[in-house]
Design an enzyme around this catalytic site. Structure first.
Site, PDB file in Angstrom:
ATOM      1  N   TYR A 155       0.830  -1.205   0.000  1.00 46.90           N
ATOM      2  CA  TYR A 155       0.000   0.000   0.000  1.00 46.90           C
ATOM      3  C   TYR A 155       0.868   1.260   0.000  1.00 46.90           C
ATOM      4  O   TYR A 155       0.650   2.181  -0.792  1.00 46.90           O
ATOM      5  CB  TYR A 155      -0.910  -0.021   1.228  1.00 46.90           C
ATOM      6  CG  TYR A 155      -1.913   1.102   1.281  1.00 46.90           C
ATOM      7  CD1 TYR A 155      -3.066   1.079   0.489  1.00 46.90           C
ATOM      8  CD2 TYR A 155      -1.722   2.193   2.128  1.00 46.90           C
ATOM      9  CE1 TYR A 155      -3.991   2.107   0.538  1.00 46.90           C
ATOM     10  CE2 TYR A 155      -2.648   3.220   2.179  1.00 46.90           C
ATOM     11  CZ  TYR A 155      -3.785   3.179   1.390  1.00 46.90           C
ATOM     12  OH  TYR A 155      -4.693   4.202   1.444  1.00 46.90           O
ATOM     13  N   LYS A 159       1.185   4.213  -2.952  1.00 50.22           N
ATOM     14  CA  LYS A 159       0.818   5.604  -2.689  1.00 50.22           C
ATOM     15  C   LYS A 159       2.007   6.552  -2.851  1.00 50.22           C
ATOM     16  O   LYS A 159       1.857   7.682  -3.332  1.00 50.22           O
ATOM     17  CB  LYS A 159       0.212   5.729  -1.289  1.00 50.22           C
ATOM     18  CG  LYS A 159      -1.110   4.989  -1.118  1.00 50.22           C
ATOM     19  CD  LYS A 159      -2.174   5.465  -2.103  1.00 50.22           C
ATOM     20  CE  LYS A 159      -3.530   4.852  -1.827  1.00 50.22           C
ATOM     21  NZ  LYS A 159      -4.583   5.328  -2.759  1.00 50.22           N
TER      22      LYS A 159
END
Length: 270
Positions: A155, A159
């Protein structure tokens, strides 16, 4: 007080079926924009979720990892004779695992949705924006792009890459009247963010969800979760004409988490 002038403009919001995407779609519609609310959920399920918004929202099936699906969504707008004034790259998924337990298929899926999906949507929307001489690309990143958090490797990587991709778009599109910015939320009170992480903490520490929630909030400078509308309001500001000078930025809306994390004052539990 600045007024966001969105009346008659069209915004494409990805991942709009629930949570943060729903809040963003709702906020844009309330400010007068026409909203295409894209989501992988069947279109018959979306109107019920978006009903409070009213008729200014059209729910469309959109899989950001499928280029044919993205192309079809953009062509729907082109065929209507309208432009796309705002693209909100919100679609995202989360996967947490220690590095040595990371599942390769899950890793690839996170990057496919969170990063490649934003690239595909931007790729197909930009030509439409260029024809109209104006555009706003707003990507929902995360505070995890700036700090290291255990078990968030896939994740966080997606990002952080999205933030840097935003800077590339800002540089490439500056002369076309198009801005590109990222919003980096902290813990937002949505099922994917706050609820999922609270459940994660409860499992790790063998506590109740309520106890885990208090444990987490004790480490948050403002001692609260963000309301999704706070992120939506930031997106509204970036979409405004008076935000034309803001491009290539990663704006943290995180209740002070990144600043205090960097100073060593707060460290997320777990």
């Amino acid at each position: 007080m600045l007024e966001q002038g969105l009346k008659g403009r069209l915004a494409l919001v990805t991942g709009a079926g629930r949570g943060l995407g729903h809040a963003i779609a709702e906020a844009f519609a309330e400010r007068g924009a026409l909203v295409l609310a894209g989501d992988v959920s069947p279109p018959v399920a979306l109107p019920d979720r978006l009903d409070p918004i009213g008729p200014r929202v059209e729910a469309i099936p959109l899989d950001v990892t499928d280029e044919a699906s993205v192309r079809a969504a953009v062509q729907l707008v082109v065929a209507s004779g309208m432009g796309i004034d705002v693209l909100v790259n919100n679609a995202g998924i989360m996967y947490k695992a220690p590095v040595e337990e990371t599942d390769l298929e899950s890793w690839r899926r996170v990057l496919d949705v969170n990063l490649t999906g934003a690239q595909l949507c931007t790729k197909h929307v930009v030509p439409v924006m260029k024809r109209h001489g104006r555009g706003r690309i707003i990507s929902i990143a995360s505070m995890t792009a700036a700090i290291g958090m255990e078990t968030y490797s896939a994740y966080s990587a997606s990002k952080a890459a999205l933030v840097n991709l935003t800077k590339v778009w800002a540089a490439e599109l500056a002369t076309a009247g198009i801005t590109a910015n990222a919003i980096c939320p902290g813990w937002v009170d949505t099922p994917m963010a706050a609820d999922a992480f609270v459940a994660h903490l409860a499992r790790i520490h063998g506590t109740s969800p309520d106890e885990a929630r208090e444990r987490l909030l004790a480490r948050v400078p403002q001692h609260r979760f963000l309301d999704p509308r706070e992120i939506a309001h930031t997106a509204l500001f970036l979409a405004d004409d008076l935000a034309a000078g803001i491009s290539g930025e990663a704006i943290h809306v995180d209740t002070g988490l990144v600043a205090t994390f960097a100073a060593g004052l707060h460290r997320p539990a777990g």
